[in-house]
Scaffold this motif. Structure first.
Motif, PDB file in Angstrom:
ATOM      1  N   ILE A  99      37.532  21.255  44.690  1.00 17.12           N
ATOM      2  CA  ILE A  99      36.523  21.577  45.534  1.00 17.12           C
ATOM      3  C   ILE A  99      37.349  21.923  46.817  1.00 17.12           C
ATOM      4  CG2 ILE A  99      35.902  19.135  46.351  1.00 17.12           C
ATOM      5  CD1 ILE A  99      33.494  22.037  46.117  1.00 17.12           C
ATOM      6  N   GLU A 100      38.429  21.321  47.265  1.00 16.97           N
ATOM      7  CA  GLU A 100      39.141  21.704  48.422  1.00 16.97           C
ATOM      8  C   GLU A 100      39.394  23.204  48.187  1.00 16.97           C
ATOM      9  OE1 GLU A 100      41.645  18.173  50.303  1.00 16.97           O
ATOM     10  OE2 GLU A 100      42.194  18.794  48.399  1.00 16.97           O
ATOM     11  N   SER A 101      40.031  23.578  47.303  1.00 17.95           N
ATOM     12  CA  SER A 101      40.266  25.061  47.017  1.00 17.95           C
ATOM     13  C   SER A 101      39.049  25.966  47.185  1.00 17.95           C
ATOM     14  CB  SER A 101      41.047  25.228  45.886  1.00 17.95           C
ATOM     15  OG  SER A 101      41.088  26.458  45.403  1.00 17.95           O
ATOM     16  N   SER A 102      38.145  25.576  46.433  1.00 17.44           N
ATOM     17  CA  SER A 102      36.900  26.202  46.567  1.00 17.44           C
ATOM     18  C   SER A 102      36.259  26.577  48.150  1.00 17.44           C
ATOM     19  CB  SER A 102      35.619  25.888  45.763  1.00 17.44           C
ATOM     20  OG  SER A 102      36.067  25.624  44.401  1.00 17.44           O
ATOM     21  N   VAL A 103      36.249  25.518  48.849  1.00 17.48           N
ATOM     22  CA  VAL A 103      35.761  25.554  50.099  1.00 17.48           C
ATOM     23  C   VAL A 103      36.824  26.556  51.010  1.00 17.48           C
ATOM     24  CG1 VAL A 103      35.638  24.158  52.244  1.00 17.48           C
ATOM     25  CG2 VAL A 103      34.654  23.276  50.108  1.00 17.48           C
ATOM     26  N   ALA A 104      37.960  26.404  50.800  1.00 15.81           N
ATOM     27  CA  ALA A 104      38.832  27.341  51.408  1.00 15.81           C
ATOM     28  C   ALA A 104      38.547  28.718  51.351  1.00 15.81           C
ATOM     29  CB  ALA A 104      40.189  26.972  51.094  1.00 15.81           C
ATOM     30  N   ALA A 105      38.158  28.921  49.887  1.00 15.00           N
ATOM     31  CA  ALA A 105      37.694  30.262  49.685  1.00 15.00           C
ATOM     32  C   ALA A 105      36.885  31.024  50.733  1.00 15.00           C
ATOM     33  CB  ALA A 105      37.130  30.485  48.329  1.00 15.00           C
ATOM     34  N   ALA A 106      35.976  30.206  51.521  1.00 14.00           N
ATOM     35  CA  ALA A 106      34.975  30.846  52.809  1.00 14.00           C
ATOM     36  C   ALA A 106      35.436  31.295  53.552  1.00 14.00           C
ATOM     37  CB  ALA A 106      34.373  29.490  53.366  1.00 14.00           C
ATOM     38  N   LYS A 107      37.132  31.309  53.796  1.00 16.00           N
ATOM     39  CA  LYS A 107      37.950  31.734  54.993  1.00 16.00           C
ATOM     40  C   LYS A 107      38.575  32.857  54.371  1.00 16.00           C
ATOM     41  CE  LYS A 107      38.523  27.374  57.451  1.00 16.00           C
ATOM     42  NZ  LYS A 107      39.580  26.448  57.757  1.00 16.00           N
ATOM     43  N   VAL A 108      38.683  33.384  53.117  1.00 19.23           N
ATOM     44  CA  VAL A 108      39.287  34.516  52.411  1.00 19.23           C
ATOM     45  C   VAL A 108      38.448  35.679  52.456  1.00 19.23           C
ATOM     46  CG1 VAL A 108      40.175  35.580  50.563  1.00 19.23           C
ATOM     47  CG2 VAL A 108      40.630  33.043  50.989  1.00 19.23           C
ATOM     48  N   GLU A 109      38.893  36.580  53.261  1.00 21.19           N
ATOM     49  CA  GLU A 109      38.174  37.952  53.527  1.00 21.19           C
ATOM     50  C   GLU A 109      38.797  39.150  52.702  1.00 21.19           C
ATOM     51  OE1 GLU A 109      35.410  38.345  55.246  1.00 21.19           O
ATOM     52  OE2 GLU A 109      35.563  36.162  55.981  1.00 21.19           O
ATOM     53  N   LEU A 110      37.857  39.903  52.048  1.00 21.47           N
ATOM     54  CA  LEU A 110      38.256  41.098  51.288  1.00 21.47           C
ATOM     55  C   LEU A 110      37.593  42.140  51.889  1.00 21.47           C
ATOM     56  CD1 LEU A 110      37.913  39.866  47.628  1.00 21.47           C
ATOM     57  CD2 LEU A 110      39.797  39.832  48.900  1.00 21.47           C
ATOM     58  N   SER A 111      38.578  43.266  51.951  1.00 26.44           N
ATOM     59  CA  SER A 111      38.273  44.564  52.393  1.00 26.44           C
ATOM     60  C   SER A 111      37.379  45.401  51.399  1.00 26.44           C
ATOM     61  CB  SER A 111      39.223  45.287  53.049  1.00 26.44           C
ATOM     62  OG  SER A 111      39.994  45.844  51.580  1.00 26.44           O
ATOM     63  N   GLU A 112      36.562  46.149  51.965  1.00 22.16           N
ATOM     64  CA  GLU A 112      35.596  47.011  50.911  1.00 22.16           C
ATOM     65  C   GLU A 112      36.836  47.994  49.949  1.00 22.16           C
ATOM     66  OE1 GLU A 112      33.181  49.948  52.795  1.00 22.16           O
ATOM     67  OE2 GLU A 112      32.026  48.368  53.888  1.00 22.16           O
ATOM     68  N   ALA A 113      37.778  48.257  50.318  1.00 18.36           N
ATOM     69  CA  ALA A 113      38.738  48.693  49.356  1.00 18.36           C
ATOM     70  C   ALA A 113      39.395  47.604  48.499  1.00 18.36           C
ATOM     71  CB  ALA A 113      40.302  49.297  50.361  1.00 18.36           C
ATOM     72  N   GLU A 114      39.725  46.356  49.065  1.00 18.53           N
ATOM     73  CA  GLU A 114      40.123  45.444  48.011  1.00 18.53           C
ATOM     74  C   GLU A 114      38.781  44.929  46.839  1.00 18.53           C
ATOM     75  OE1 GLU A 114      43.254  43.175  50.901  1.00 18.53           O
ATOM     76  OE2 GLU A 114      41.290  42.760  50.972  1.00 18.53           O
ATOM     77  N   VAL A 115      37.808  44.980  47.300  1.00 17.58           N
ATOM     78  CA  VAL A 115      36.640  44.488  46.510  1.00 17.58           C
ATOM     79  C   VAL A 115      36.276  45.690  45.371  1.00 17.58           C
ATOM     80  CG1 VAL A 115      33.942  44.285  46.243  1.00 17.58           C
ATOM     81  CG2 VAL A 115      35.393  43.505  48.219  1.00 17.58           C
ATOM     82  N   GLU A 116      36.611  46.933  45.883  1.00 11.68           N
ATOM     83  CA  GLU A 116      36.482  48.230  45.038  1.00 11.68           C
ATOM     84  C   GLU A 116      37.668  48.253  43.975  1.00 11.68           C
ATOM     85  OE1 GLU A 116      35.386  51.540  43.141  1.00 11.68           O
ATOM     86  OE2 GLU A 116      34.303  50.391  44.542  1.00 11.68           O
TER      87      GLU A 116
END
Length: 290
Positions: free
Chosen positions: A265-282
């Motif tokens: 759950i610590e790892s999952s919560v930390a994911a809230a701070k991870v940002e992906l650009s539109e290019a990375e999502v694509e």
């Protein structure tokens, strides 16, 4: 942690929730360890916990997860007034298998037992019909939930494993605030069957169940090059990349990754701070299943 509103309601819930299922199935951890996981989630700002009456070993163990959560909240030293527990009903566990049961008589009884298992002192914030049973109409199956709202046992109703047509049928009968369907890199149906778009249109919260692929697949995330490479570039885990990808797909999405140990759950919560650009999502979109 940042919060979002549950559908059109004024209930605020954390942008990442805790899925309680792994703490109640056959391979569940000892109760004391499960309570540690729940307490760690609360310490980290998680205010939404997703469960179900069927998160248990079998029918003799029904409502295990709800009783566990009630116990954990009671033992927690901090404030729990803002915690939302979302539960579900409509699946049975004969000999550990999974079968549907939309019989209104059963649903009426299991709602009452869920209410009692969760403490019986305040309404269940969100009750979700777990999976439509073809033997009963959606209106018939949701009648007990509608009654429970009127009786003060439930505040809001959601649905799970529903198509757009089925969601509309439910909305014709009761107010629906959320939809919970499977959604992960191996199962992207909500993007293509209209459910995700409909949730955005109707301002419904979308909970992706099995966001990391479940116990059989989550260990394979390292084998998806685009996800593994992005994780390495950003210095995060592959699991955090997937949760960030899901969150980037739509503002209505709120992941509920399961956990059976505090580090998860610590790892999952930390994911809230991870940002992906539109290019990375694509990039991820182009390389994972459609």
């Amino acid at each position: 942690m940042e919060t979002k509103k549950l559908g059109k309601t004024d209930v605020k819930i954390s942008e990442i929730g805790l899925g309680a299922m792994p703490m109640s199935l056959q391979s569940r951890p000892p109760e004391s360890e499960a309570i540690q996981v729940i307490h760690k989630a609360l310490d980290l700002g998680v205010t939404l916990i997703d469960t179900a009456d069927s998160y248990c070993k079998d029918e003799s163990d029904k409502h295990h997860s709800e009783r566990l959560l009630a116990k954990a909240l009671k033992q927690y030293n901090g404030d729990t007034s803002n915690i939302t527990i979302a539960t579900k009903g409509g699946l049975m566990r004969p000999q550990g298998s999974w079968t549907r049961n939309g019989n209104p008589v059963h649903l009426r009884e299991t709602i009452r037992l869920s209410f009692e298992s969760l403490g019986g002192e305040k309404p269940i914030t969100l009750w979700q019909y777990h999976s439509p049973d073809p033997d009963y109409s959606i209106e018939a199956a949701l009648t007990p939930a509608k009654e429970a709202v009127e009786q003060g046992m439930i505040r809001y109703i959601g649905v799970s494993n529903f198509s757009v047509a089925q969601i509309k049928q439910a909305q014709d009968f009761v107010e629906i605030v959320s939809v919970q369907n499977q959604y992960n890199p191996w199962h992207r149906n909500p993007e293509f069957d209209g459910v995700l778009e409909y949730c955005e249109q109707e301002n419904l919260t979308f909970f992706p169940w099995s966001p990391l692929g479940g116990s059989r697949r989550h260990s394979n995330l390292e084998d998806i090059p685009v996800i593994a490479n992005l994780a390495k570039e950003k210095g995060v885990s592959v699991y955090q990349i997937v949760l960030a990808w899901l969150r980037a797909k739509s503002d209505c999405i709120l992941p509920i990754p399961g956990a059976s140990k505090p580090s998860s759950i610590e790892s999952s919560v930390a994911a809230a701070k991870v940002e992906l650009s539109e290019a990375e999502v694509e990039q991820i979109d182009q390389k994972v299943a459609t």
